[in-house]
Scaffold this motif. Structure first.
Motif, short mmCIF file in Angstrom:
data_model
loop_
_atom_site.label_atom_id
_atom_site.label_comp_id
_atom_site.label_asym_id
_atom_site.label_seq_id
_atom_site.Cartn_x
_atom_site.Cartn_y
_atom_site.Cartn_z
N ALA A 181 0.84 -1.21 0.00
CA ALA A 181 0.00 0.00 0.00
C ALA A 181 0.87 1.26 0.00
CB ALA A 181 -0.93 -0.01 1.21
N VAL A 182 1.90 1.28 0.83
CA VAL A 182 2.81 2.43 0.88
C VAL A 182 3.57 2.54 -0.44
CG1 VAL A 182 4.88 3.35 2.01
CG2 VAL A 182 3.00 2.44 3.39
N ALA A 183 3.98 1.41 -1.00
CA ALA A 183 4.70 1.41 -2.27
C ALA A 183 3.84 2.02 -3.38
CB ALA A 183 5.13 0.00 -2.64
N ARG A 184 2.55 1.67 -3.40
CA ARG A 184 1.64 2.23 -4.41
C ARG A 184 1.55 3.75 -4.28
NH1 ARG A 184 -1.46 -2.29 -3.77
NH2 ARG A 184 -2.61 -1.37 -2.06
N ASP B 161 8.83 7.70 -5.85
CA ASP B 161 9.96 7.79 -4.91
C ASP B 161 10.64 6.43 -4.73
OD1 ASP B 161 9.50 10.49 -4.48
OD2 ASP B 161 8.23 10.13 -2.72
N LEU B 162 9.85 5.38 -4.65
CA LEU B 162 10.40 4.03 -4.50
C LEU B 162 11.28 3.68 -5.70
CD1 LEU B 162 10.35 1.27 -2.96
CD2 LEU B 162 8.46 0.67 -4.46
N ILE B 163 10.79 3.95 -6.89
CA ILE B 163 11.57 3.66 -8.10
C ILE B 163 12.87 4.46 -8.10
CG2 ILE B 163 11.60 3.86 -10.62
CD1 ILE B 163 9.94 1.50 -9.47
N ASN B 164 12.81 5.72 -7.72
CA ASN B 164 14.02 6.54 -7.68
C ASN B 164 15.03 6.01 -6.66
OD1 ASN B 164 13.32 8.30 -9.73
ND2 ASN B 164 12.28 9.70 -8.34
N ARG B 165 14.54 5.58 -5.50
CA ARG B 165 15.45 5.01 -4.48
C ARG B 165 16.18 3.80 -5.03
NH1 ARG B 165 12.07 3.60 0.74
NH2 ARG B 165 13.86 2.23 1.02
N VAL C 101 12.11 -4.54 -0.10
CA VAL C 101 11.25 -5.71 0.01
C VAL C 101 9.81 -5.22 0.20
CG1 VAL C 101 10.70 -7.76 1.39
CG2 VAL C 101 13.09 -7.11 1.00
N LEU C 102 8.92 -5.69 -0.67
CA LEU C 102 7.51 -5.34 -0.55
C LEU C 102 6.82 -6.39 0.31
CD1 LEU C 102 6.76 -4.33 -4.24
CD2 LEU C 102 7.47 -2.87 -2.34
#
Length: 93
Positions: A15-18, A23-27, A36-37
């Motif tokens: 849910a946070v990843a969505r 930002d996740l992709i940039n990290r 880890v999801l």
């Protein structure tokens, strides 16, 4: 099935990843993080830099080559069974 070792990589719920996908992709892409999801506190998948995928594929290719070489050595040692014989033994048409 191998057991998962304790990960030192940050865990993020799906849910946070969505909500923070960009930002996740940039990290991962630029910071080279491995994330880890999780869902319901269980590891579900991982987002990793593309370099990690290339390394995994290289390792898999090496392992496939080793297995193929071992199979060829076994054929040289033991020979092969004719397809007609196998079909007959298995009652295949």
């Amino acid at each position: 099935m191998p057991t998962m070792r304790k990960s030192t990589n940050p865990a993020v719920t799906t849910a946070v990843a969505r909500k923070n996908f960009s930002d996740l992709i940039n990290r991962v892409a630029y910071g080279k993080d491995r994330v880890v999801l999780t869902r319901r506190n269980k590891p579900l998948a991982a987002v990793v830099p593309i370099e990690d995928i290339a390394l995994i594929e290289e390792i898999e290719d090496r392992e496939d080559l080793k297995a193929a070489q071992a199979a060829l050595r076994e054929v040289k040692r033991k020979g092969t069974i004719p397809w007609a014989r196998i079909k007959k033994e298995l009652n295949l048409p």
